[in-house]
Design an enzyme around this catalytic site. Structure first.
Site, mmCIF file in Angstrom:
data_model
loop_
_atom_site.group_PDB
_atom_site.id
_atom_site.type_symbol
_atom_site.label_atom_id
_atom_site.label_comp_id
_atom_site.label_asym_id
_atom_site.label_seq_id
_atom_site.Cartn_x
_atom_site.Cartn_y
_atom_site.Cartn_z
ATOM 1 N N ASP A 1 51.143 19.274 -22.538
ATOM 2 C CA ASP A 1 52.073 20.085 -23.333
ATOM 3 C C ASP A 1 52.283 21.470 -22.712
ATOM 4 O O ASP A 1 53.220 22.170 -23.088
ATOM 5 C CB ASP A 1 51.608 20.202 -24.794
ATOM 6 C CG ASP A 1 50.171 20.631 -24.937
ATOM 7 O OD1 ASP A 1 49.324 20.190 -24.148
ATOM 8 O OD2 ASP A 1 49.879 21.424 -25.854
ATOM 9 N N HIS B 1 45.886 25.915 -18.577
ATOM 10 C CA HIS B 1 45.310 24.697 -19.152
ATOM 11 C C HIS B 1 46.094 23.504 -18.611
ATOM 12 O O HIS B 1 47.318 23.604 -18.459
ATOM 13 C CB HIS B 1 45.443 24.822 -20.683
ATOM 14 C CG HIS B 1 45.020 23.656 -21.497
ATOM 15 N ND1 HIS B 1 44.002 22.804 -21.164
ATOM 16 C CD2 HIS B 1 45.490 23.212 -22.705
ATOM 17 C CE1 HIS B 1 43.865 21.901 -22.117
ATOM 18 N NE2 HIS B 1 44.760 22.108 -23.059
ATOM 19 N N GLU C 1 46.521 20.385 -19.914
ATOM 20 C CA GLU C 1 47.063 19.357 -20.804
ATOM 21 C C GLU C 1 48.593 19.350 -20.710
ATOM 22 O O GLU C 1 49.230 20.404 -20.492
ATOM 23 C CB GLU C 1 46.595 19.594 -22.253
ATOM 24 C CG GLU C 1 46.739 18.354 -23.111
ATOM 25 C CD GLU C 1 45.951 18.407 -24.425
ATOM 26 O OE1 GLU C 1 45.377 19.472 -24.770
ATOM 27 O OE2 GLU C 1 45.907 17.360 -25.110
ATOM 28 N N ASP D 1 46.041 27.677 -25.802
ATOM 29 C CA ASP D 1 45.855 26.996 -27.103
ATOM 30 C C ASP D 1 45.172 27.881 -28.150
ATOM 31 O O ASP D 1 45.449 27.749 -29.349
ATOM 32 C CB ASP D 1 45.010 25.732 -26.917
ATOM 33 C CG ASP D 1 45.837 24.550 -26.432
ATOM 34 O OD1 ASP D 1 47.024 24.470 -26.773
ATOM 35 O OD2 ASP D 1 45.274 23.707 -25.711
ATOM 36 N N HIS E 1 49.309 14.762 -29.839
ATOM 37 C CA HIS E 1 48.247 13.902 -29.317
ATOM 38 C C HIS E 1 48.546 12.464 -29.728
ATOM 39 O O HIS E 1 47.730 11.824 -30.402
ATOM 40 C CB HIS E 1 46.861 14.321 -29.847
ATOM 41 C CG HIS E 1 46.359 15.609 -29.277
ATOM 42 N ND1 HIS E 1 45.436 16.405 -29.917
ATOM 43 C CD2 HIS E 1 46.641 16.248 -28.120
ATOM 44 C CE1 HIS E 1 45.185 17.472 -29.176
ATOM 45 N NE2 HIS E 1 45.899 17.397 -28.084
ATOM 46 N N TYR F 1 45.351 23.973 -37.598
ATOM 47 C CA TYR F 1 45.183 23.853 -36.139
ATOM 48 C C TYR F 1 43.699 24.048 -35.795
ATOM 49 O O TYR F 1 43.118 23.268 -35.046
ATOM 50 C CB TYR F 1 46.050 24.937 -35.530
ATOM 51 C CG TYR F 1 46.161 25.028 -34.035
ATOM 52 C CD1 TYR F 1 47.252 24.480 -33.372
ATOM 53 C CD2 TYR F 1 45.228 25.742 -33.287
ATOM 54 C CE1 TYR F 1 47.403 24.617 -32.006
ATOM 55 C CE2 TYR F 1 45.371 25.879 -31.925
ATOM 56 C CZ TYR F 1 46.461 25.318 -31.282
ATOM 57 O OH TYR F 1 46.605 25.466 -29.932
ATOM 58 N N HIS G 1 40.387 24.449 -25.658
ATOM 59 C CA HIS G 1 39.571 23.366 -26.175
ATOM 60 C C HIS G 1 39.267 22.302 -25.134
ATOM 61 O O HIS G 1 38.689 21.257 -25.457
ATOM 62 C CB HIS G 1 40.284 22.708 -27.374
ATOM 63 C CG HIS G 1 41.540 21.975 -26.974
ATOM 64 N ND1 HIS G 1 41.723 20.643 -27.270
ATOM 65 C CD2 HIS G 1 42.619 22.346 -26.267
ATOM 66 C CE1 HIS G 1 42.900 20.249 -26.792
ATOM 67 N NE2 HIS G 1 43.448 21.269 -26.181
ATOM 68 N N HIS H 1 51.201 28.000 -28.391
ATOM 69 C CA HIS H 1 51.973 27.325 -29.443
ATOM 70 C C HIS H 1 52.216 28.299 -30.592
ATOM 71 O O HIS H 1 51.289 29.001 -31.019
ATOM 72 C CB HIS H 1 51.198 26.140 -30.032
ATOM 73 C CG HIS H 1 50.848 25.077 -29.045
ATOM 74 N ND1 HIS H 1 51.764 24.220 -28.501
ATOM 75 C CD2 HIS H 1 49.642 24.713 -28.523
ATOM 76 C CE1 HIS H 1 51.151 23.372 -27.688
ATOM 77 N NE2 HIS H 1 49.864 23.654 -27.673
#
Ligand code: FEO
Length: 395
Positions: free
Chosen positions: A83, A79, A81, A165, A23, A193, A146, A226
């Protein structure tokens, strides 16, 4: 390189050993991370998630070595995002018409980031697709776990939950499974995390965990976005999440301070002695904010029942490192934690009151008026700091 997960399911992600922050510079990742992508090759071929943008071309080239990309029938974007979705642009240039299954919110986030009108197929909790050989993919929305667009995908018969995530860690390893890595490292990274990413969403997380448990799906593996795949007792991490999402605390008091000429530091050390003298069971930890990793301290706050903040007074205020850290704690929306304050001063001496006000505003229950000391602490002041620690320990 493709690695087998189970039967016709493989890992095709990227291990990022060099990653030291996430981030932007917001989150430290001392042990690197991985972006986990999965390939399912049944009668239908399915790709679940991709990798972060810098590895997009590498990812697609590696995938092309394993399969003809035209064989992919379904792409699942759990998701939006970057990554996890970062290689979609490179992939969709090669196979532009393939359907991307995702939530309605993920359509918004993917369009917002990549400005492409791909062939989106919106799914909700309980929706399924048949992938042949008697197997199905079932989708479970995971809003606020999230991001509002998050979801998980469950593979029947193999009983794998692709959780993205949720249940992950920023932890680079060539080992794919939880039972093959150092357990201390694994749980340190898992709790860090959770503490730094998921704590603000505790309320929604509790409901979601209940929902997942109520689905009563047999889960043999939790394949995260992850870090490692949970295959040895995969429910252990779900149980941990249940505990962590319930205003978690251990028997720990954490003292966090910054100091100008070591007066406030001396008080911190004496307060720690007072606490330990009074309660031999309690874990006491000290952190100088200016010298410690803020995300590591957040993890310690997460574990604490009480946080004692220290700053000298400077310019009728507190040190900006302390202000910034309190702001970070506020954004975590911690519940069920007490706080107290201390600090040295030379002239006006507002720091302790400011600390108490800020900590109250950050959601902590402020106990007592705090302890302040004018000028550098002498022996008497140091003894008073010990007594202050004793009082906190009793509270
Ligand atoms: Fe929310 Fe791993 O990205």
């Amino acid at each position: 390189m493709k690695k087998q997960v189970k039967n016709n399911v493989s890992w095709v992600g990227k291990v990022d050993w060099e990653l030291q922050s996430f981030h932007g510079e917001e989150l430290s990742t001392h042990k690197g991370s991985s972006y986990n992508s999965y390939l399912i090759q049944e009668e239908k071929t399915v790709l679940i998630d991709t990798v972060w943008v810098p590895f997009a071309e590498e990812f697609v080239e590696n995938l092309e070595k394993e399969i003809d990309l035209n064989e992919i029938d379904y792409i699942i974007a759990n998701h939006g995002e970057v990554d996890h979705s970062g290689a979609l642009s490179a992939l969709m240039k090669r196979i532009p018409d393939k359907p991307i299954y995702c939530t309605a919110n993920a359509v918004k986030s993917l369009k917002g980031q990549y400005h492409q009108d791909w062939n989106f197929k919106v799914v909700k909790t309980g929706d399924k697709i048949d992938i042949g050989n008697g197997k199905e993919l079932i989708f479970v929305e995971m809003a606020m776990l999230h991001w509002p667009d998050s979801m998980a995908t469950y593979l029947t018969k193999d009983n794998i939950l692709f959780s993205n995530d949720a249940f992950g860690q920023h932890y680079a390893t060539e080992k794919l499974f939880n039972d093959l890595v150092d357990q201390c490292e694994l749980f340190e990274e898992s709790i860090k995390y959770f503490a730094n990413i998921l704590t603000p969403f505790n309320f929604m997380l509790r409901k979601k965990l209940d929902e997942i448990i109520a689905l009563n799906l047999p889960i043999d593996m939790i394949a995260t976005g992850h870090g490692i795949i949970w295959r040895d007792n995969p429910m252990q991490i779900v149980e941990k999440y249940s505990a962590w999402a319930n205003d978690y605390q251990e028997n720990q008091i954490t003292i966090i301070y910054d100091t100008m000429w070591n007066g406030t530091k001396s008080l911190a050390e004496m307060i720690a002695q007072g606490i330990s003298k009074t309660d031999s069971e309690v874990v006491v930890k000290l952190f100088n904010i200016a010298k410690s990793d803020e995300n590591d301290i957040i993890t310690e706050v997460f574990k604490s029942k009480t946080v004692i903040m220290g700053s000298p007074t400077v310019g009728n205020n507190i040190l900006h490192t302390v202000t910034g850290f309190i702001q970070l704690m506020k954004s975590m929306k911690f519940k069920n934690k007490k706080s107290a304050a201390f600090g040295c001063y030379g002239w006006s001496g507002e720091s302790v009151k400011i600390l108490n006000d800020l900590m109250g505003d950050a959601g902590f229950e402020v106990i007592g008026e705090g302890f302040r000391n004018q000028w550098n602490p002498d022996e008497n002041a140091l003894n008073e700091a010990v007594s202050f620690g004793e009082t906190i320990a009793k509270m």
